[in-house]
Design a protein around this motif. Structure first.
Motif, PDB file in Angstrom:
ATOM      1  N   THR A 154      11.861   2.852   6.073  1.00  0.00           N
ATOM      2  CA  THR A 154      11.489   4.241   6.338  1.00  0.00           C
ATOM      3  C   THR A 154      11.910   5.098   5.150  1.00  0.00           C
ATOM      4  O   THR A 154      12.719   4.689   4.325  1.00  0.00           O
ATOM      5  CB  THR A 154      12.168   4.788   7.612  1.00  0.00           C
ATOM      6  OG1 THR A 154      13.576   4.959   7.365  1.00  0.00           O
ATOM      7  CG2 THR A 154      11.961   3.850   8.795  1.00  0.00           C
ATOM      8  N   ARG A 192       3.969   2.468   4.579  1.00  0.00           N
ATOM      9  CA  ARG A 192       3.925   3.898   4.884  1.00  0.00           C
ATOM     10  C   ARG A 192       5.072   4.654   4.233  1.00  0.00           C
ATOM     11  O   ARG A 192       4.890   5.770   3.724  1.00  0.00           O
ATOM     12  CB  ARG A 192       3.958   4.087   6.405  1.00  0.00           C
ATOM     13  CG  ARG A 192       3.846   5.522   6.869  1.00  0.00           C
ATOM     14  CD  ARG A 192       3.853   5.594   8.388  1.00  0.00           C
ATOM     15  NE  ARG A 192       2.771   4.794   8.951  1.00  0.00           N
ATOM     16  CZ  ARG A 192       2.628   4.568  10.260  1.00  0.00           C
ATOM     17  NH1 ARG A 192       3.506   5.058  11.111  1.00  0.00           N
ATOM     18  NH2 ARG A 192       1.623   3.859  10.707  1.00  0.00           N
ATOM     19  N   GLU A 229       5.168   8.089   1.655  1.00  0.00           N
ATOM     20  CA  GLU A 229       5.941   9.309   1.866  1.00  0.00           C
ATOM     21  C   GLU A 229       6.771   9.644   0.623  1.00  0.00           C
ATOM     22  O   GLU A 229       6.922  10.818   0.271  1.00  0.00           O
ATOM     23  CB  GLU A 229       6.837   9.148   3.094  1.00  0.00           C
ATOM     24  CG  GLU A 229       6.055   9.017   4.400  1.00  0.00           C
ATOM     25  CD  GLU A 229       6.948   8.721   5.590  1.00  0.00           C
ATOM     26  OE1 GLU A 229       8.185   8.825   5.453  1.00  0.00           O
ATOM     27  OE2 GLU A 229       6.414   8.397   6.662  1.00  0.00           O
ATOM     28  N   SER A 241       2.063  -0.768  10.460  1.00  0.00           N
ATOM     29  CA  SER A 241       1.382  -0.350   9.239  1.00  0.00           C
ATOM     30  C   SER A 241       0.976  -1.567   8.404  1.00  0.00           C
ATOM     31  O   SER A 241      -0.153  -1.643   7.894  1.00  0.00           O
ATOM     32  CB  SER A 241       2.297   0.568   8.419  1.00  0.00           C
ATOM     33  OG  SER A 241       1.689   0.931   7.196  1.00  0.00           O
TER      34      SER A 241
END
Length: 263
Positions: free
Chosen positions: A68, A95, A99, A221
């Motif tokens: 993350t 993902r 970001e 994802s």
């Protein structure tokens, strides 16, 4: 376009970068007379350590190895204040890395993004191949068009040491698009042993990936990316050739060079 090299008295800081790419970047930078320093990925979660390490670096090669991007804003903030330029190794499949791309774009720092699905993903199969001669996975028919880590490194070195790449988003691929099942066959041929792909349902693959500690959103994802490549394989790009002057290596060359890891 006139290219300008980073001053040879400067150094490049590599942090969070996959080992194979980091190694080849170091070799190629050394050949160009540019020093490279490396930093463990944990430093990305410690802004004070990152700030101390980036001092004196002419450029930063950045990877985001975490599932993350929850703590990426602080790291990007440090780099925006302290780094002359940042080259991010990213992926079209992760993902969190997307970001981080957005954070860099909003930070104002000079930066370049290299999007690549590396051959090194196949190294995840090495233990299965050595122990059982088979790879269990989802999406054997997915064409992912991986790119050799040596070619990723060659493009990264140019983005780190030349002007003219600010704001670029480079999609790096190999010259062809073997499916995952075809990659396994090629590895078997290179290693001189029979190897087969064993297709498993998506949900079974999801359970395996989740058991390895990856968050659910990151797993979904990655599986979505693979599913999309079954019907729409990744197209080849000419970026490696355009930026380095040599064609990208194909998967068979990579498998032959790394055959010992699969025996």
């Amino acid at each position: 376009m006139t290219e300008k090299r980073v001053d040879d008295t400067s150094s490049v800081l590599a942090v969070g970068v996959p080992g194979a790419v980091e190694r080849h970047v170091g070799l190629q930078l050394a050949a160009a007379g540019v020093r490279v320093r490396t930093l463990t990925q944990r430093a990305l979660l410690d802004p004070a350590s990152l700030e101390a390490a980036v001092q004196g670096a002419g450029a930063v090669l950045l990877g985001w190895p975490f599932p993350t991007a929850d703590e990426a804003a602080d790291a990007v903030g440090v780099l925006a204040r302290e780094a002359g330029r940042v080259v991010l190794l990213s992926s079209t499949a992760v993902r969190a890395e997307a970001e981080v791309e957005a954070l860099l774009a909003g930070s104002g720092v000079r930066h370049t993004v290299l999007r690549a699905h590396g051959f090194t993903a196949a190294l995840q199969w090495a233990e299965e191949i050595r122990s059982g001669g088979a790879v269990q996975g989802y999406g054997g028919a997915a064409g992912l068009n991986p790119v050799d880590e040596r070619d990723i490194a060659a493009v990264a070195v140019r983005a780190l040491t030349e002007d003219g790449h600010d704001g670029a988003r480079y999609l790096l691929t190999g010259p062809e698009c073997p499916t995952q099942a075809e990659q396994v066959d090629i590895i078997g041929e290179a290693a001189g042993r029979p190897v087969k792909w064993q297709e498993i349902p998506r949900e079974a693959a999801r359970r395996r990936m989740s058991a390895a500690g990856r968050p659910g959103a990151a797993v979904d994802s990655a599986l979505d990316f693979i599913h999309a490549r079954i019907t729409t394989p990744n197209p080849a790009t000419t970026t490696v050739q355009d930026l380095t002057g040599h064609p990208p290596r194909n998967f068979r060359t990579w498998a032959t060079d790394h055959a010992a890891l699969f025996r």
